[in-house]
Enzyme design. Structure first.
Site, PDB file in Angstrom:
ATOM      1  N   LEU A  65       0.830  -1.200   0.000  1.00  0.00           N
ATOM      2  CA  LEU A  65       0.000   0.000   0.000  1.00  0.00           C
ATOM      3  C   LEU A  65       0.869   1.256   0.000  1.00  0.00           C
ATOM      4  CD1 LEU A  65      -2.661  -1.238   2.579  1.00  0.00           C
ATOM      5  CD2 LEU A  65      -2.929  -1.042   0.099  1.00  0.00           C
ATOM      6  N   PRO A  66       0.352   2.357  -0.562  1.00  0.00           N
ATOM      7  CA  PRO A  66       1.185   3.545  -0.763  1.00  0.00           C
ATOM      8  C   PRO A  66       1.424   4.422   0.456  1.00  0.00           C
ATOM      9  CG  PRO A  66      -1.000   3.903  -1.670  1.00  0.00           C
ATOM     10  CD  PRO A  66      -0.950   2.461  -1.246  1.00  0.00           C
ATOM     11  N   THR A  96       6.410   0.862   1.933  1.00  0.00           N
ATOM     12  CA  THR A  96       7.311   1.689   2.745  1.00  0.00           C
ATOM     13  C   THR A  96       6.477   2.535   3.687  1.00  0.00           C
ATOM     14  OG1 THR A  96       8.886   1.784   0.913  1.00  0.00           O
ATOM     15  CG2 THR A  96       9.185   3.365   2.699  1.00  0.00           C
ATOM     16  N   LYS A 171      14.940   0.837   4.806  1.00  0.00           N
ATOM     17  CA  LYS A 171      14.328   1.191   3.518  1.00  0.00           C
ATOM     18  C   LYS A 171      14.266   2.706   3.333  1.00  0.00           C
ATOM     19  CE  LYS A 171      12.345   0.945  -0.420  1.00  0.00           C
ATOM     20  NZ  LYS A 171      10.951   0.539  -0.624  1.00  0.00           N
ATOM     21  N   LYS A 240       6.964  11.076  -0.643  1.00  0.00           N
ATOM     22  CA  LYS A 240       6.391  10.605   0.614  1.00  0.00           C
ATOM     23  C   LYS A 240       7.444   9.916   1.480  1.00  0.00           C
ATOM     24  CE  LYS A 240       4.798   6.656   0.895  1.00  0.00           C
ATOM     25  NZ  LYS A 240       5.267   5.305   1.332  1.00  0.00           N
TER      26      LYS A 240
END
Length: 292
Positions: A65-66, A96, A171, A240
């Site tokens: 998911l974003p 992430t 990450k 983001k």
């Protein structure tokens, strides 16, 4: 066959689903916007309108998911997936997110007897398609060891980083470095071209020198061709992640002079309505500034 759930089936999730199907798992997919739905259904995937339809049957769930907000909404609370999964189910966040969200979700999952691991990945859609992603895992070591058979289906390099949130920490650092490399490549391309050296020539030399990087391998063609519509990793998602990195860095007393500039470049690119383009679209912003 063992059943697996997939929540979020964009460019990354599609490749993961294909590999799970190839490994003879039954795969349930929840994503009404999935562009590859027909192709995946032809391969045997089952699309559902509500994750509760597969909650009791799956042994593992992947979420791609974003945003952290969507992740929490999918998993947490009385209506979230945690509350409906069988005990000892594995939940993998391969998107992430941020470390605090990972830690909070891990604690909530444990209260339901569910194993939550933050497992952000690197390697892009090509790596997802090939099943060669690098997977950075945070969470309880026992859960990680038991989950390895599932993770090896999507990844070629599986690294246990540490306790919950550690995977996301690595990450976020990785993505800041990639964004910085893209920014530096963009600046040097403009300078080289201003001196009559083509971008392709610059890149061919960098590939054989100490300036070579994995980021150049992944994003180089987009930079050289200025093909920003070929979205390998969207500028919106990169921006983001950089914001999440800066938030994480605030927990440290270490100054972030370079990272803050890179983050601001991507924020400016968002303001210039480049969100839907590839991360390399920051080149056009930098080129315009340098050429003034």
């Amino acid at each position: 066959m063992t059943a697996i759930g997939m929540i979020g089936c964009g460019a990354m999730g599609t490749g993961m689903v294909q590999n799970l199907l190839s490994s003879n798992y039954t795969v349930y997919v929840s994503d009404p916007m999935c562009k590859a739905q027909k192709d995946l259904e032809a391969l045997g995937a089952h699309f559902v309108s509500n994750t509760k339809e597969f909650a009791a049957d799956v042994r593992a769930v992947f979420l791609s998911l974003p945003t952290p907000k969507l992740l929490v909404e999918s998993l947490s609370g009385e209506d979230g997936l945690f509350a409906h999964l069988s005990s000892n189910t594995f939940v993998f966040d391969v998107g992430t997110s941020d470390t605090d969200t990972a830690k909070s979700l891990q604690q909530e999952a444990s209260s339901y007897g569910v194993h939550f691991l933050d497992c952000p990945v690197s390697g892009g859609p090509a790596g997802a398609q090939a099943g060669t992603l690098t997977v950075m895992v945070g969470g309880e070591i026992e859960a990680y060891e038991a989950a390895l058979p599932y993770l090896k289906v999507i990844g070629g390099e599986i690294r246990y980083i540490g306790s919950s949130g550690a995977g996301q920490t690595v990450k976020l650092c990785n993505n800041m470095i990639v964004a910085g490399m893209i920014s530096l490549l963009s600046e040097t391309m403009v300078v080289a071209e201003g001196q009559g050296v083509k971008a392709s020539t610059l890149f061919s030399v960098l590939e054989a020198s100490s300036g070579h990087s994995r980021a150049m391998e992944v994003f180089g063609e987009n930079l050289k061709d200025e093909s920003f519509d070929n979205v390998l990793f969207s500028l919106a998602h990169m921006a983001k992640d950089l914001e999440l990195y800066m938030k994480l860095s605030n927990q440290s007393t270490t100054p972030q002079p370079v990272s803050s500039i890179v983050s601001q470049l991507y924020r400016l690119a968002l303001q210039q309505k480049k969100a839907s383009l590839d991360s390399t679209a920051v080149y056009s912003l930098i080129a315009n500034e340098v050429r003034r």
